[in-house]
Design a protein around this motif. Structure first.
Motif, PDB file in Angstrom:
ATOM      1  N   MET A   1       4.692   7.339   8.993  1.00 25.05           N
ATOM      2  CA  MET A   1       3.826   6.580   8.118  1.00 25.05           C
ATOM      3  C   MET A   1       3.003   7.559   7.295  1.00 25.05           C
ATOM      4  SD  MET A   1       0.923   3.778   9.152  1.00 25.05           S
ATOM      5  CE  MET A   1       0.350   4.774  10.482  1.00 25.05           C
ATOM      6  N   SER A   2       2.838   7.204   6.016  1.00 25.48           N
ATOM      7  CA  SER A   2       2.062   8.094   5.153  1.00 25.48           C
ATOM      8  C   SER A   2       1.041   7.299   4.349  1.00 25.48           C
ATOM      9  CB  SER A   2       2.993   8.869   4.213  1.00 25.48           C
ATOM     10  OG  SER A   2       3.717   7.974   3.402  1.00 25.48           O
ATOM     11  N   LYS A   3       0.058   8.015   3.863  1.00 28.83           N
ATOM     12  CA  LYS A   3      -1.006   7.432   3.054  1.00 28.83           C
ATOM     13  C   LYS A   3      -0.435   7.029   1.700  1.00 28.83           C
ATOM     14  CE  LYS A   3      -5.549   8.653   1.224  1.00 28.83           C
ATOM     15  NZ  LYS A   3      -6.620   9.664   1.260  1.00 28.83           N
ATOM     16  N   LEU A   4      -0.773   5.833   1.246  1.00 28.21           N
ATOM     17  CA  LEU A   4      -0.327   5.365  -0.056  1.00 28.21           C
ATOM     18  C   LEU A   4      -1.212   5.940  -1.154  1.00 28.21           C
ATOM     19  CD1 LEU A   4       0.227   1.582   0.795  1.00 28.21           C
ATOM     20  CD2 LEU A   4       1.972   3.365   0.616  1.00 28.21           C
ATOM     21  N   SER A   5      -0.623   6.148  -2.314  1.00 29.90           N
ATOM     22  CA  SER A   5      -1.399   6.625  -3.456  1.00 29.90           C
ATOM     23  C   SER A   5      -2.277   5.490  -3.980  1.00 29.90           C
ATOM     24  CB  SER A   5      -0.468   7.113  -4.569  1.00 29.90           C
ATOM     25  OG  SER A   5       0.205   5.997  -5.145  1.00 29.90           O
ATOM     26  N   ASN A   6      -3.343   5.850  -4.679  1.00 29.02           N
ATOM     27  CA  ASN A   6      -4.222   4.841  -5.266  1.00 29.02           C
ATOM     28  C   ASN A   6      -3.447   3.919  -6.200  1.00 29.02           C
ATOM     29  OD1 ASN A   6      -6.225   6.153  -3.876  1.00 29.02           O
ATOM     30  ND2 ASN A   6      -7.376   6.771  -5.688  1.00 29.02           N
ATOM     31  N   GLU A   7      -2.518   4.482  -6.960  1.00 31.97           N
ATOM     32  CA  GLU A   7      -1.703   3.693  -7.885  1.00 31.97           C
ATOM     33  C   GLU A   7      -0.843   2.684  -7.123  1.00 31.97           C
ATOM     34  OE1 GLU A   7       2.086   4.891 -10.370  1.00 31.97           O
ATOM     35  OE2 GLU A   7       0.267   5.632 -11.358  1.00 31.97           O
ATOM     36  N   GLU A  20      -9.773  -6.100  -2.173  1.00 26.35           N
ATOM     37  CA  GLU A  20     -10.191  -5.014  -3.071  1.00 26.35           C
ATOM     38  C   GLU A  20      -9.982  -3.685  -2.361  1.00 26.35           C
ATOM     39  OE1 GLU A  20     -14.306  -6.569  -3.424  1.00 26.35           O
ATOM     40  OE2 GLU A  20     -13.937  -6.203  -5.585  1.00 26.35           O
ATOM     41  N   PHE A  21      -9.816  -2.639  -3.159  1.00 21.48           N
ATOM     42  CA  PHE A  21      -9.645  -1.292  -2.619  1.00 21.48           C
ATOM     43  C   PHE A  21     -10.863  -0.447  -2.978  1.00 21.48           C
ATOM     44  CE2 PHE A  21      -7.992   3.104  -3.559  1.00 21.48           C
ATOM     45  CZ  PHE A  21      -7.896   3.498  -2.241  1.00 21.48           C
ATOM     46  N   TYR A  22     -11.532   0.066  -1.954  1.00 25.14           N
ATOM     47  CA  TYR A  22     -12.603   1.044  -2.134  1.00 25.14           C
ATOM     48  C   TYR A  22     -12.869   1.712  -0.786  1.00 25.14           C
ATOM     49  CZ  TYR A  22     -15.554  -2.841  -0.466  1.00 25.14           C
ATOM     50  OH  TYR A  22     -16.083  -3.884   0.264  1.00 25.14           O
ATOM     51  N   ASP A  23     -13.468   2.865  -0.814  1.00 18.44           N
ATOM     52  CA  ASP A  23     -13.796   3.635   0.393  1.00 18.44           C
ATOM     53  C   ASP A  23     -12.579   3.852   1.295  1.00 18.44           C
ATOM     54  OD1 ASP A  23     -16.447   3.793  -0.410  1.00 18.44           O
ATOM     55  OD2 ASP A  23     -17.060   2.038   0.780  1.00 18.44           O
ATOM     56  N   ASP A  24     -11.438   4.155   0.691  1.00 21.76           N
ATOM     57  CA  ASP A  24     -10.191   4.439   1.427  1.00 21.76           C
ATOM     58  C   ASP A  24      -9.754   3.306   2.346  1.00 21.76           C
ATOM     59  OD1 ASP A  24      -9.561   6.942   0.335  1.00 21.76           O
ATOM     60  OD2 ASP A  24     -10.971   7.945   1.675  1.00 21.76           O
ATOM     61  N   ALA A  25     -10.040   2.056   1.943  1.00 19.47           N
ATOM     62  CA  ALA A  25      -9.617   0.887   2.725  1.00 19.47           C
ATOM     63  C   ALA A  25      -9.447  -0.305   1.784  1.00 19.47           C
ATOM     64  CB  ALA A  25     -10.656   0.559   3.797  1.00 19.47           C
ATOM     65  N   VAL A  74      -3.906   8.345   8.965  1.00 21.15           N
ATOM     66  CA  VAL A  74      -3.591   8.967   7.675  1.00 21.15           C
ATOM     67  C   VAL A  74      -4.831   9.059   6.777  1.00 21.15           C
ATOM     68  CG1 VAL A  74      -1.162   8.269   7.743  1.00 21.15           C
ATOM     69  CG2 VAL A  74      -2.827   6.825   6.545  1.00 21.15           C
ATOM     70  N   ASN A  75      -5.987   8.658   7.323  1.00 19.12           N
ATOM     71  CA  ASN A  75      -7.248   8.690   6.569  1.00 19.12           C
ATOM     72  C   ASN A  75      -7.170   7.933   5.252  1.00 19.12           C
ATOM     73  OD1 ASN A  75      -8.738  10.237   8.455  1.00 19.12           O
ATOM     74  ND2 ASN A  75      -7.607  12.048   7.781  1.00 19.12           N
ATOM     75  N   GLY A  76      -6.594   6.745   5.311  1.00 20.64           N
ATOM     76  CA  GLY A  76      -6.490   5.922   4.112  1.00 20.64           C
ATOM     77  C   GLY A  76      -5.645   4.700   4.364  1.00 20.64           C
ATOM     78  N   VAL A  77      -5.125   4.150   3.300  1.00 17.19           N
ATOM     79  CA  VAL A  77      -4.339   2.922   3.364  1.00 17.19           C
ATOM     80  C   VAL A  77      -2.855   3.257   3.460  1.00 17.19           C
ATOM     81  CG1 VAL A  77      -3.775   0.787   2.135  1.00 17.19           C
ATOM     82  CG2 VAL A  77      -6.100   1.685   2.057  1.00 17.19           C
TER      83      VAL A  77
END
Length: 96
Positions: A1-7, A20-25, A74-77
């Protein structure tokens, strides 16, 4: 599993207008008729969380359920967050 890009996250959120997406969640808030309905939804969501082995940061105040999803490893989404968001949407949104 990997962290998704903001895009990629923003593109996937097009399917989830309540999120909504903010604060890495990704975050959502749902309002129910009363506390009992809110707690019932939380109980149903808990079973999905266990099935996916993925657990939200969440809270409720009376009839409001606030949920934040991120993948701590992964410290994110990640994709796992969107799988759980989809299960949550199925539970909280009434069928038309």
């Amino acid at each position: 599993m990997s962290k998704l890009s903001n895009e990629d996250i923003e593109k996937r959120l097009l399917r989830f207008p309540d999120w909504e997406f903010y604060d890495d969640a990704i975050h959502a808030e749902f309002e129910f008729e009363n506390f009992k309905d809110c707690f019932s939804a939380m109980s149903r969501i808990a079973f999905e969380c266990e099935a996916l082995n993925h657990h939200p940061d969440w809270s409720n105040t009376y009839n409001i359920l606030s949920i934040s999803l991120s993948s701590h490893d992964v410290n994110g989404v990640s994709d796992k967050d969107f799988k759980l968001a989809e299960a949550i949407e199925f539970i909280v949104e009434p069928e038309e």
